[in-house]
Design a protein around this motif. Structure first.
Motif, PDB file in Angstrom:
ATOM      1  N   ARG A  98      -5.733  12.619   9.834  1.00 52.42           N
ATOM      2  CA  ARG A  98      -4.840  11.626  10.695  1.00 52.42           C
ATOM      3  C   ARG A  98      -4.814  10.456   9.868  1.00 52.42           C
ATOM      4  O   ARG A  98      -3.595   9.669  10.008  1.00 52.42           O
TER       5      ARG A  98
ATOM      6  N   GLU B 282      -2.261  10.493   6.953  1.00 54.86           N
ATOM      7  CA  GLU B 282      -0.914  10.548   7.634  1.00 54.86           C
ATOM      8  C   GLU B 282      -0.511   9.096   8.079  1.00 54.86           C
ATOM      9  O   GLU B 282       0.464   8.528   8.026  1.00 54.86           O
ATOM     10  N   ARG B 283      -1.587   8.403   8.642  1.00 56.47           N
ATOM     11  CA  ARG B 283      -1.256   6.904   9.286  1.00 56.47           C
ATOM     12  C   ARG B 283      -0.880   6.040   7.952  1.00 56.47           C
ATOM     13  O   ARG B 283      -0.020   5.227   8.167  1.00 56.47           O
ATOM     14  N   ILE B 284      -1.455   6.047   6.878  1.00 52.74           N
ATOM     15  CA  ILE B 284      -1.335   5.366   5.855  1.00 52.74           C
ATOM     16  C   ILE B 284      -0.053   5.692   5.176  1.00 52.74           C
ATOM     17  O   ILE B 284       0.260   5.045   4.133  1.00 52.74           O
ATOM     18  N   ARG B 285       0.393   6.794   5.579  1.00 52.32           N
ATOM     19  CA  ARG B 285       1.671   7.381   4.513  1.00 52.32           C
ATOM     20  C   ARG B 285       1.224   7.598   3.200  1.00 52.32           C
ATOM     21  O   ARG B 285       2.069   7.392   2.321  1.00 52.32           O
TER      22      ARG B 285
ATOM     23  N   ASP C  82       0.820   8.839  -0.357  1.00 47.08           N
ATOM     24  CA  ASP C  82       1.824   9.793  -1.415  1.00 47.08           C
ATOM     25  C   ASP C  82       1.020  10.001  -2.469  1.00 47.08           C
ATOM     26  O   ASP C  82       0.875   9.085  -3.285  1.00 47.08           O
TER      27      ASP C  82
ATOM     28  N   ASP D  49       0.355   6.766  -4.622  1.00 50.22           N
ATOM     29  CA  ASP D  49      -0.868   6.088  -3.981  1.00 50.22           C
ATOM     30  C   ASP D  49      -2.156   6.526  -4.796  1.00 50.22           C
ATOM     31  O   ASP D  49      -2.230   7.599  -5.279  1.00 50.22           O
TER      32      ASP D  49
END
Length: 306
Positions: free
Chosen positions: A18, A21-24, A26, A30
């Motif tokens: 989660r 996903e929240r910090i997106r 990649d 990243d």
């Protein structure tokens, strides 16, 4: 591109997903820094370890006390391994256990990026350690952990003593360094760690200080990000960013962006059902070195402590 430091996962795979996903997140651009304690208590340790391992090309991981304890248990007999909690057994008896544990054994005790201006450790630094000294002592342990005498190191790391001194040698020196990097919370101005005190600042007796605010501590040229101390919560001060916010205790899982110009923190809720809280202990005289177990899986198996 973003560089994110993430607090203690402790086997909370769903929560970790989660947060990513929240910090997106990649993986093409990243990078992630994990502050240690990837496993134990969350009920999804094997899934969590596999996830972080799958991200190994784009992440940095430091060892926490629970990670070291898992490695120590892995050196025991299968019969002894079956005495530890089911969460750790799920790692120990997995088909890919050898690959995962071999990778974990190669993780450092501290990670430094001087270009970025950050050092990551699991718990803390001794009052008199500069970042350069900390790196040097971490590399001592890492070399032993990756060498032929790894089993001896892991067997002898359990115990609260001795207090750190640069004159220490052998297994006592190894244990003191490991305790500082993976178990430090409170200590005296001379560096004696108060292992029995785990509460929030203000709960400790006189003469003890959070490791980052000990009077006269060494000047450090890097910002430090760490985990380990869930009752401290999110703390930013004294050049330290402590981001273990108790995801496994129904708190939150925290990500801190290390390359942002301004403070950028992202959090998601932790486990829905809390693990039993860590026991708080009153002040006691310390036993002789080696008589108290390490802050991880105890020598004879069973549930690890925070």
């Amino acid at each position: 591109m973003a560089v994110w430091a993430i607090g203690d996962l402790q086997g909370c795979y769903d929560v970790t997903q989660r947060l990513l996903e929240r910090i997106r997140f990649d993986p093409a651009v990243d990078r992630l820094w994990f502050c240690g304690d990837l496993v134990n208590r969350g009920g999804q340790s094997i899934e969590t370890l596999r996830l972080v391992h799958s991200l190994r090309e784009v992440s940095q991981v430091v060892l926490g006390n629970h990670d070291l304890s898992l490695l120590a248990v892995a050196e025991r007999t299968p019969e002894e391994q079956r005495r530890v909690n089911p969460d750790l057994q799920g790692v120990l008896f997995a088909d890919d256990a050898q690959a995962l544990l071999g990778w974990l054994r190669g993780r450092p005790l501290c990670h430094v990026d001087r270009t970025l201006g950050w050092m990551m450790v699991h718990a803390g630094l001794a009052p008199k350690w500069t970042t350069q000294l900390a790196e040097r002592h971490a590399r001592e342990i890492e070399a032993r952990l990756r060498g032929d005498n790894c089993r001896k190191l892991l067997k002898n790391m359990y115990g609260d003593g001795p207090d750190w001194s640069p004159r220490l040698q052998g297994s006592e020196r190894d244990r003191a360094i490991i305790n500082i990097f993976t178990r430090m919370r409170y200590c005296s101005p001379r560096g004696r760690i108060a292992f029995e005190h785990k509460g929030a600042p203000g709960s400790q007796p006189p003469g003890l200080y959070p490791w980052f605010s000990v009077p006269g501590h060494a000047t450090r040229d890097l910002k430090i990000v760490c985990g380990h101390w869930s009752t401290l919560g999110l703390f930013i001060g004294n050049g330290v960013h402590a981001i273990d916010t108790g995801a496994v205790w129904s708190g939150k899982l925290t990500a801190l962006q290390l390359d942002a110009e301004d403070l950028h923190i992202v959090q998601v809720p932790g486990r829905d059902v809390s693990a039993p809280p860590p026991k708080q202990r009153g002040f006691k005289h310390r036993p002789a070195a080696g008589q108290r177990r390490h802050d991880g899986a105890p020598p004879q198996g069973g549930q690890a402590r925070s």
